[in-house]
Enzyme design. Structure first.
Site, short mmCIF file in Angstrom:
data_model
loop_
_atom_site.label_atom_id
_atom_site.label_comp_id
_atom_site.label_asym_id
_atom_site.label_seq_id
_atom_site.Cartn_x
_atom_site.Cartn_y
_atom_site.Cartn_z
N PRO A 1 0.84 -1.21 0.00
CA PRO A 1 0.00 0.00 0.00
C PRO A 1 0.87 1.25 0.00
O PRO A 1 1.80 1.37 0.80
CB PRO A 1 -0.79 -0.14 1.31
CG PRO A 1 -0.71 -1.58 1.67
CD PRO A 1 0.62 -2.05 1.18
N GLU A 2 0.57 2.16 -0.91
CA GLU A 2 1.31 3.42 -1.00
C GLU A 2 0.34 4.56 -0.77
O GLU A 2 -0.81 4.37 -0.40
CB GLU A 2 2.03 3.50 -2.34
CG GLU A 2 3.03 2.37 -2.53
CD GLU A 2 3.73 2.39 -3.88
OE1 GLU A 2 4.12 3.48 -4.33
OE2 GLU A 2 3.87 1.31 -4.49
N LYS B 1 3.17 6.94 4.37
CA LYS B 1 2.44 5.68 4.19
C LYS B 1 1.97 5.10 5.53
O LYS B 1 1.53 3.95 5.59
CB LYS B 1 3.32 4.67 3.45
CG LYS B 1 3.64 5.08 2.02
CD LYS B 1 4.34 3.99 1.24
CE LYS B 1 5.77 3.81 1.68
NZ LYS B 1 6.48 2.80 0.85
N ARG C 1 12.50 -8.27 -4.42
CA ARG C 1 11.55 -7.44 -5.16
C ARG C 1 11.90 -7.39 -6.64
O ARG C 1 13.01 -7.70 -7.05
CB ARG C 1 11.53 -6.03 -4.59
CG ARG C 1 11.17 -5.99 -3.12
CD ARG C 1 10.96 -4.59 -2.64
NE ARG C 1 10.65 -4.58 -1.21
CZ ARG C 1 10.21 -3.52 -0.56
NH1 ARG C 1 10.02 -2.40 -1.22
NH2 ARG C 1 9.96 -3.59 0.73
#
Length: 285
Positions: free
Chosen positions: A2-3, A57, A260
């Protein structure tokens, strides 16, 4: 992960559902998620929820003189439940914390995967959370002008991809939206941040504003349960390895680093060069 756009929408949606309601129970299901001990977590019980806010965030629920601050990290989420089912196990599954309101509704704070980076804090002021105290200028703050962005980039040695996600420099951008911003700005993820020309800095600033403000507007009013799939639907390059670039039609490529991966378009961003996709390789610029 979530950003800023998703956290902004979560904050608004949770405020709409929870404001004015009384907390009747808080159940910790992942001991490692709680990062504070004073005030106690149970001190929230009996307080009325004033609302939720966002810092970078981080999510911040205010209840009287207390704040419940949540950082969802890479795999965390908050799920609204009209009827909260109390979990029986404290050791298994993704549930980290439950907060129950009068009437039996409430939220589950969950984390998928094995990294366990989700963090929960109970504090008297949001700035008591170290991560919030270290935040840089918010990406949508009017103070982040093109000139100010240029000054900040000159302060950091490193590649653009990494620098954009540095929360102590610019707050709110993460892995997905940094891919989108760099694609919109037509810049390689591996350009040195301190080496941008004035024209490139202007392009980057315009992309920061347009990508992030556009995502915030799209997320406005979206149901909490639909925020993640809605985000994926509107991404141009992130998570779209092998798809055609929506701008030029070239194939979107991927680079993997550690745990990532991120994506880019060779034609739009690297002059047609395909960057080496080896975890330990020296990345081309």
């Amino acid at each position: 992960m979530p950003e800023l756009p998703e956290v902004t929408a979560l904050s608004a949606g949770l405020t709409e559902r929870m404001r004015g309601q009384t907390i009747i129970a808080v159940r910790l299901r992942s001991i490692g998620a709680l990062k504070t001990y004073d005030p106690r977590l149970q001190a929230l019980v009996g307080h009325t929820v004033d609302g939720w806010d966002r810092h970078g965030k981080f999510l911040d629920m205010t209840a009287g003189e207390l704040h419940l601050v949540v950082h969802l990290a890479r795999a965390g989420w908050i799920r609204w439940r009209d009827r909260l089912n109390e979990a029986k196990s404290t050791l298994r599954g993704p549930l980290a914390l439950q907060l129950e309101l009068a009437g039996g509704c409430g939220i589950d704070i969950t984390e998928q995967g094995t990294e366990h980076r989700l963090a929960v804090y109970v504090v008297r002021a949001a700035a008591d959370v170290p991560g919030i105290a270290r935040l840089g200028v918010d990406v949508l703050d009017d103070a982040l002008s093109a000139a100010r962005l240029g000054e900040l980039l000159q302060q950091r040695r490193g590649q653009l991809k990494t620098v954009l996600a540095d929360q102590s420099l610019i707050a709110g951008v993460g892995n997905a939206y940094s891919d989108e911003i760099l694609h919109a700005a037509r810049l390689s993820p591996f350009r040195q941040a301190s080496a941008l020309s004035e024209e490139e800095t202007m392009r980057l600033h315009a992309a920061l504003r347009s990508v992030m403000s556009g995502a915030v507007e799209r997320a406005r009013g979206v149901e909490i349960a639909d925020l993640k799939p809605d985000k994926k639907q509107h991404l141009a390059v992130h998570g779209r390895t092998g798809d055609p670039c929506p701008v030029c039609g070239d194939t979107i490529r991927e680079v993997s680093l550690s745990t990532r991966s991120f994506q880019y378009c060779p034609t739009c961003q690297t002059g047609g060069r395909v960057l080496a996709d080896r975890r330990l390789s020296r990345l081309l610029r």
